[in-house]
Write a protein that holds these residues in place. Structure first.
Motif, PDB file in Angstrom:
ATOM      1  N   VAL A   1     -10.158  -0.495  -6.987  1.00 16.98           N
ATOM      2  CA  VAL A   1      -8.930   0.159  -6.523  1.00 16.98           C
ATOM      3  C   VAL A   1      -9.027   0.574  -5.054  1.00 16.98           C
ATOM      4  N   ASN A   2     -10.152   1.193  -4.683  1.00 22.15           N
ATOM      5  CA  ASN A   2     -10.233   1.767  -3.339  1.00 22.15           C
ATOM      6  C   ASN A   2     -11.342   1.234  -2.447  1.00 22.15           C
TER       7      ASN A   2
ATOM      8  N   LEU B   1     -12.566   7.633  -3.728  1.00 19.74           N
ATOM      9  CA  LEU B   1     -11.817   8.332  -2.683  1.00 19.74           C
ATOM     10  C   LEU B   1     -10.849   7.362  -2.021  1.00 19.74           C
ATOM     11  N   ALA B   2      -9.757   7.914  -1.531  1.00 22.52           N
ATOM     12  CA  ALA B   2      -8.703   7.075  -0.968  1.00 22.52           C
ATOM     13  C   ALA B   2      -9.238   6.218   0.174  1.00 22.52           C
ATOM     14  N   TYR B   3      -8.968   4.919   0.091  1.00 22.75           N
ATOM     15  CA  TYR B   3      -9.503   4.019   1.108  1.00 22.75           C
ATOM     16  C   TYR B   3      -9.000   4.378   2.500  1.00 22.75           C
ATOM     17  N   ALA B   4      -7.803   4.971   2.542  1.00 16.29           N
ATOM     18  CA  ALA B   4      -7.216   5.272   3.840  1.00 16.29           C
ATOM     19  C   ALA B   4      -8.028   6.297   4.623  1.00 16.29           C
TER      20      ALA B   4
ATOM     21  N   LYS C   1     -10.400   2.173   7.926  1.00 18.56           N
ATOM     22  CA  LYS C   1      -9.885   1.982   6.576  1.00 18.56           C
ATOM     23  C   LYS C   1      -9.769   0.515   6.192  1.00 18.56           C
TER      24      LYS C   1
ATOM     25  N   LYS D   1      -0.013  16.647  -7.017  1.00 21.85           N
ATOM     26  CA  LYS D   1      -0.215  16.709  -5.575  1.00 21.85           C
ATOM     27  C   LYS D   1       1.097  16.873  -4.816  1.00 21.85           C
TER      28      LYS D   1
ATOM     29  N   ASP E   1      -3.119   4.841  -6.758  1.00 26.73           N
ATOM     30  CA  ASP E   1      -4.315   5.567  -7.133  1.00 26.73           C
ATOM     31  C   ASP E   1      -4.119   7.035  -6.770  1.00 26.73           C
TER      32      ASP E   1
ATOM     33  N   SER F   1      -5.129   8.977  -3.528  1.00 25.39           N
ATOM     34  CA  SER F   1      -4.469   8.755  -2.242  1.00 25.39           C
ATOM     35  C   SER F   1      -3.838  10.032  -1.724  1.00 25.39           C
TER      36      SER F   1
ATOM     37  N   ASP G   1      -0.707   2.779   3.209  1.00 23.20           N
ATOM     38  CA  ASP G   1      -2.074   3.255   2.946  1.00 23.20           C
ATOM     39  C   ASP G   1      -2.324   3.632   1.492  1.00 23.20           C
ATOM     40  N   LEU G   2      -1.523   3.115   0.579  1.00 26.22           N
ATOM     41  CA  LEU G   2      -1.774   3.430  -0.827  1.00 26.22           C
ATOM     42  C   LEU G   2      -2.477   2.267  -1.522  1.00 26.22           C
ATOM     43  N   ALA G   3      -3.407   2.605  -2.403  1.00 23.42           N
ATOM     44  CA  ALA G   3      -4.029   1.599  -3.252  1.00 23.42           C
ATOM     45  C   ALA G   3      -3.351   1.703  -4.602  1.00 23.42           C
ATOM     46  N   PHE G   4      -3.089   0.568  -5.247  1.00 23.65           N
ATOM     47  CA  PHE G   4      -2.382   0.577  -6.520  1.00 23.65           C
ATOM     48  C   PHE G   4      -3.274   0.175  -7.673  1.00 23.65           C
TER      49      PHE G   4
END
Lengths: 671, 304, 258
Positions: free
Chosen positions: A392-393, A399-402, A461, B125, C12, C15, C30-33
């Motif tokens: 996913v990341n 943790l968020a890839y961004a 990223k 969130k 995800d 994010s 910038d979002l992962a799905f």
């Protein structure tokens, strides 16, 4: 007096025909014995180990003749090598006798076993025989009296010891008995050149000439049948290693260390990925079992075995052979078991030390590929989570890839996607990007580059995990997916990426070697050699500040890449005083994080990282320096759980160098 | 404005969540009536009208019947809002009522705002304001989001409610919760011990705090590795990933592997000597103190 | 026998979310799905049922959304579904649960699905309505939040997870719809042969306009971050005072102390 000896004295030329008949019979048995094994080797997949012939012959010369790999472990190695050379000299001696009597003398009346050469010949053989006998005695003492831990003694061992002793002893007795008749008394000068034979001859002084001749005849045939028996027994016993080990040197893997087969995932006809049965391995994997002599050097050095986990590299190798010869249809992974397979850290200590060039690691990874790709199995639930997180990341933490490039905020580092013009692309890797402790290493490295005037670019990223832990756990599909994405991302920047540097040895190995198969050809370097070079070229200057430390050679930098000296040189230049651990350099003991195990919980046996931390403690140095994010993480954990925080700290080479930078060398050297 | 509140009843008990429905209705400023599929001996402390259907007849779980009963009450009361708890009972029943009425449903409401109802989104969130487009609205409210001030009191005016129609499921019965090792993923409050507590003998202090705040004891990896706390209590990337309403990290520095396991917590309190401990960045409250001094003090206050 | 499993592709949850330009949903930058977690349990249960009953079962997976959901459908095909349906809708996020249910109902109505599995809610919107609304629109019985499932000749037995770890045991008959809760099973990791087979399985694309005939019953007025926490509070000083302060904060900011 004649300075030579009568070949076939006493027994007469009448023995020649039966001798050759029996010898040919023994050789026929020998050939048949090996031949029937080849059909089992052929159960495995094909593999070309016949390329680069000169290099292969050279390896045979180094290892079979000069015994270099055997000698890596000095004491037992010397016992074996000296025995081997002694026995070898005796064998050559016998060949020379045969050559003269049945060829040169017979056809051309040329005798070379006379005069000075015969004196040399006789002395050489006597000494060789003595050395062989003494070494054999030493080996026997080691195996049966000293009994090193883990050394298994089987029927073959009793047989081989007995047979070799018998051959050597009967040889000397025959010589002594002959000399008692032909030399003692009648040719005492010549007898001096067979000192051992002389001693044996003295023992038979009391017998009459006819008694001696009868004894000689009987012993000659005994010795002969022992010898042909020996030849015939070779393929059926441990003795086969004489030939299989030699062949194994020839069949060595000449590719860079750690090279794995890159599965063709476009091949729609492929039904099996990884090794479920022995037929899914290569013929070499099956052959390796025949080369194994159960010396247990691999097992002794395996960090898993040393911490009471069920993995013994030796046992895995042998199980493959056992199944191939007895039950080739059996499920290999179930026989070896998941616990054993997942325990491996791919540290390569087994392969580095193996005296017969067996390749342990790739067999384990092929079986892991079966578990991962065919069964969707994992080393633990936490590993499954990490794998899902990769998908996913692009990092194991979820943790968020961004946020991957955020560690670099405020630093003099440029994002490639912003059109940066850089000297190097710093591939940070997952731990340096996300783990607080390892972000310090990334920052230190950037500081060092800044000081040396090296412009650093990062992918931020856009960077994904290099894929190494997934690959080592057997998930080739996930590895290739992530690798392709990284390669495409890097290729977008074209010529602007001239060199890649990384602080992680796992990323280093993967980008420098594994990615070649997938089309990345940009030079890749690890930060330690990069820094060493900057120092050497004067682009980086340090103000050394003294410190005491011990150094851990991480597996993927040391054994995999043979980088041992440069990091030490860098640390010395930084002011370090090194106290080496016992197990250092190629004998370094793994931190426990390799083979994808950094993602896993250690549930079996004792903790590998604590084991290594204790080794560091034993040097009394207050600082344990490594150069790998997995090692640093494992040591920080290990120091805590082993309760050594008061006595030991863990640090990375980059941090130490970064703390000792001479201020602004760029100002001094100018742009 | 009229609100019809749907009470919950399980194992022959009226659930206290009923009063949260009342609190919410109060915020809405709506008159109320209640529906209860329960029994006459367990009516709420409430002065309004309660439409009561017999749980013994209809069963504690019988979606078709409960839907029919609620619709019958809706017929009589013509409410503008039909309010459920967002619970295993409410989220099962509310959409059925909404579908039958073709009314908008807003789920897990946490607040009332201009123009609509506030709900959470993306695991809490973010926030979303939902505007119903129908005159009648079905709502489910988040557990614990609305608290009834003071003590509820009153005796309801009970009217019997009936429904005739087939059941389309058969409720067999309840299975009690397993007596098993701790499942932290279900815990609402977790109090975790980290290396900062010093030694194994100090674990009971943290456990006492956990008990005092009705939470579960968790632990960071080094503590579990050291054998101070059993593995089932490990929070972190190789332990359990938890999302409690309140997470109290005691003497935990905040290594990435631990953070990844508890980042989804609604509210994080960190107790740490080190003001710069990484966990401070994730924590809503950082208490700079020696955890072995602060934890007992907090426990005492909670118990007192 | 035909089974349907409905999945949603969600971002995800690790994010960082920002409202999009219109302020009505999250920006996709910038979002992962990934596949909605609860839907994974639904898929796994459906695939296990398919394995139990053999080739007599045909398992369809359906998802509504823009083209990126095809990746999610492929993953679910690799877990063991037979065919996929992509209801193509670039604006799926703006449809309310009623409309989503109506779209699926329009597709499913004439197909004769014996069982329909969905997740109990989506991780992004979390309204927990679509499953039950779909069942109601189709006129079939449904049970939510299942953590155990058994099927034998049309007879379904499930266990619902209730508060406090108690379970409620319910029996019903197919055709039926079940919404799945975590703990039901452990979703399998697709094996490589299955990933490769998935590439050749049928993927039907249906434009949403063909299936949507309902208006929204509710709309999103605003999608926004919660009010700033103020960057975290740091308490220092006297231990007893800090304890009091902390308790006050907990009462105000959480629902944990009453």
């Amino acid at each position: 007096m004649e300075v030579s000896r009568e070949i076939y004295w006493n027994v007469g030329h009448v023995v020649v025909l039966p001798m050759y008949l029996f010898a040919f019979a023994a050789i026929a048995v020998f050939i048949w014995g090996f031949y029937r094994r080849t059909s089992t080797y052929r159960l495995g997949k094909s593999l070309n180990r016949f390329d680069h012939l000169p290099q292969r012959f050279w390896l045979v010369a180094r290892n079979a003749l000069v015994q270099l790999r055997v000698l890596k472990v000095r004491l037992p190695g010397s016992l074996h090598s000296l025995f081997f050379w002694g026995f070898g000299v005796l064998f050559i001696g016998t060949l020379l006798v045969m050559a003269q009597s049945d060829f040169f003398d017979l056809l051309f009346h040329i005798k070379f076993l006379q005069g000075g050469f015969y004196e040399f010949f006789s002395l050489a053989l006597d000494l060789a025989g003595l050395v062989a006998l003494l070494m054999l005695g030493g080996l026997l003492v080691r195996r049966f009296i000293v009994r090193p831990k883990g050394l298994e003694t089987i029927r073959d061992d009793y047989l081989v010891h007995a047979l070799l002793f018998a051959i050597l002893l009967t040889g000397f007795v025959i010589e002594g008995v002959r000399m008692a008749v032909t030399e003692i008394g009648s040719n005492p000068d010549l007898a001096r050149f067979s000192p051992v034979g002389y001693l044996f001859a003295e023992a038979f002084r009391g017998l009459s000439a006819s008694q001696l001749e009868s004894l000689h005849k009987v012993l000659w045939w005994v010795h002969f049948f022992l010898a042909v028996g020996f030849i015939a027994a070779i393929p059926f016993t441990k003795l086969r290693h004489i030939f299989t080990a030699t062949a194994n040197y020839f069949f060595s893997d000449l590719s860079p260390k750690g090279t794995l087969a890159t599965i063709d995932l476009e091949d729609e006809s492929a039904e099996q990925f990884g090794a479920a049965t022995v037929s899914d391995l290569t013929w070499k994997d099956i052959f390796d079992a025949d080369a194994c002599t159960s010396c247990k050097r691999c097992q002794d050095r395996c960090p898993a075995w040393s911490t009471d986990k069920p993995l013994s590299p030796m046992k895995v190798v042998q199980q493959i052979g056992e199944l191939a010869f007895s039950a080739p249809e059996a499920n290999l992974c179930e026989t070896v078991t998941s616990d054993v397979l997942w325990s491996c850290t791919t540290c390569r200590a087994c392969q580095e030390i193996c005296p017969v060039s067996i390749e342990h690691v790739n067999k384990i990874i092929e079986m892991r590929r079966n578990l991962s790709l065919m069964e969707g199995a994992f080393a633990g639930d936490e590993v499954r989570t990490a794998i899902n997180n990769f998908e996913v990341n692009g990092n194991p933490f979820g943790l968020a890839y961004a946020s991957r490039g955020e560690w670099a905020e405020g630093l003099d580092v440029q994002l490639m996607e912003e059109g940066a013009d850089v000297d190097i692309l710093y591939f940070a890797g997952c731990y340096a990007s996300f783990d607080q402790r390892n972000q310090e290493v990334a920052r230190s490295f950037v500081k060092i580059c800044n000081s040396a005037g090296v412009k650093v670019g990062i992918l931020g990223k856009q960077e994904k995990c290099c894929g190494e832990p997934a690959r080592k756990l057997g998930n080739e599909y996930l590895y290739q997916t992530m690798a392709q994405e990284n390669i495409e991302t890097i290729k977008v920047y074209g010529w602007r990426v001239r060199q890649i540097v990384t602080t992680c040895p796992h990323c280093y190995n993967t980008l420098a070697r594994d990615y070649q198969d997938l089309g990345l050809t940009i030079p890749v370097e690890h930060s330690t050699t990069f820094i060493a070079r900057l120092l050497q070229e004067g682009r980086l200057t340090l103000t050394p500040e003294p410190f005491e430390f011990t150094y851990h050679d991480s597996c993927y930098l040391g054994r995999y890449m043979d980088i041992f000296d440069q990091p030490r040189a860098v640390l010395a230049a930084a002011g370090g005083r090194l106290s080496e651990m016992d197990k250092s350099g190629p004998e370094s003991f793994c931190c426990g994080g390799g083979g994808g195990r950094i993602l896993a919980d250690e549930t079996l046996g004792r903790r590998i990282n604590e084991e290594r931390v204790h080794m560091a403690e034993a040097t009394s140095a207050p600082l344990l320096v490594s150069n790998c994010p997995f090692c640093l993480t494992m040591f920080e954990d290990g120091i805590k759980t082993a309760g050594c925080e008061e006595r030991l700290r863990a640090g990375d080479l980059a941090e130490i160098v970064a703390a000792r930078l001479a201020t602004t060398s760029t100002e001094e050297t100018g742009p | 404005m009229k609100a019809l509140l749907i009470c919950e009843y399980r194992e022959s008990q009226l659930l206290e969540s009923t009063y949260e429905l009342l609190a919410f209705a109060g915020q809405l400023g709506a008159d109320t009536a209640m529906v209860l599929v329960g029994d006459a001996a367990n009516t709420p402390r409430y002065g309004g009208k309660v439409y009561l259907a017999d749980a013994a007849t209809y069963g504690e779980y019988n979606p078709a019947a409960h839907k029919g009963l609620v619709l019958a009450a809706v017929e009589k009361e013509s409410p503008d809002y039909i309010i459920f708890q967002h619970s295993s009972y409410g989220w099962d029943l509310a959409p059925r009522v909404a579908a039958a009425l073709k009314s908008a449903q807003v789920s897990e409401v946490i607040g009332i705002v201009d123009g609509g109802f506030e709900t959470g989104a993306c695991n809490g969130k973010m926030r979303r304001t939902v505007k119903p487009a129908t005159a009648r609205v079905v709502l489910t409210i988040q557990a614990g989001a609305f608290t009834f001030e003071g003590e509820p009191q009153g005796t309801p005016q009970v009217e019997k409610l009936d429904f005739a129609g087939p059941a389309n499921v058969q409720f067999v019965g309840y299975e009690p919760a397993e007596a098993k090792e701790v499942d932290l993923t279900r815990a609402e409050v977790i109090v975790s011990a980290g290396r900062g507590i010093g030694k194994q003998d100090n674990v009971p202090v943290i456990a006492a705090l956990a008990k005092a705040i009705s939470g579960e004891l968790g632990a960071s990896r080094p503590v579990v590795d050291a054998g101070w706390v059993e593995h089932s209590r490990q929070v972190g990337i190789t332990g359990q990933t938890v999302s409690p309403k309140l997470y109290i990290a005691c003497g935990i520095s905040g290594a990435i592997q631990h953070l990844a396991g508890m980042k989804k917590s609604d509210f994080v309190v960190a107790i740490n000597k080190d003001k710069d401990a990484p966990i401070g960045e994730t924590a809503d409250v950082l208490v700079v103190a020696d955890v072995m001094k602060f934890a007992p003090a907090l426990t005492a206050k909670l118990q007192g | 026998m035909k089974i349907l499993v409905c999945i949603k592709q969600v971002p995800d949850m690790e994010s960082r979310f920002k409202p999009d330009g219109a302020g009505l949903w999250f920006s996709e930058q910038d979002l992962a799905f990934r596949v909605n977690e609860y839907d994974e349990y639904a898929v796994e249960e459906a695939v296990q049922l398919r394995e139990q009953l053999g080739d007599a079962v045909d398992l369809t997976v359906l998802s509504i959304g823009p083209d990126r959901v095809v990746e999610a459908l492929k993953k679910v095909l690799a877990m063991g579904c037979d065919r996929a349906v992509h209801v193509q809708d670039p604006q799926a996020a703006l449809k309310d649960p009623w409309q989503i249910a109506a779209i699926i109902a329009a597709f499913a109505r004439d197909k004769g699905f014996e069982l329909i599995f969905t997740g109990m809610q989506s991780q992004d919107r979390g309204s927990a309505q679509v499953g039950v609304a779909l069942a109601e629109q189709l006129g079939i019985p449904s049970v939510t939040t299942i953590v155990a499932f058994d099927y034998a000749d049309g007879a379904v037995t499930v266990k619902r997870e209730l508060e406090g770890g108690i379970k409620g045991v319910v029996k019903l008959s197919a055709p039926a719809l079940l919404t799945c809760q975590s703990g039901l099973n452990v979703p399998r990791y697709p094996t490589l042969p299955n990933i490769m087979k998935a590439k050749r399985k049928e993927l039907l694309t249906v434009p949403v306009a063909e299936l949507l005939h309902e208006e929204a019953l509710a709309t999103t007025a605003s999608f926004h971050p919660p009010a700033k926490k103020g960057g975290g509070i740091v308490l220092e000083g006297d231990v007893a005072e800090m304890a009091d302060q902390l308790i006050a904060i907990l009462k105000e900011r959480t629902t944990v102390l009453r």
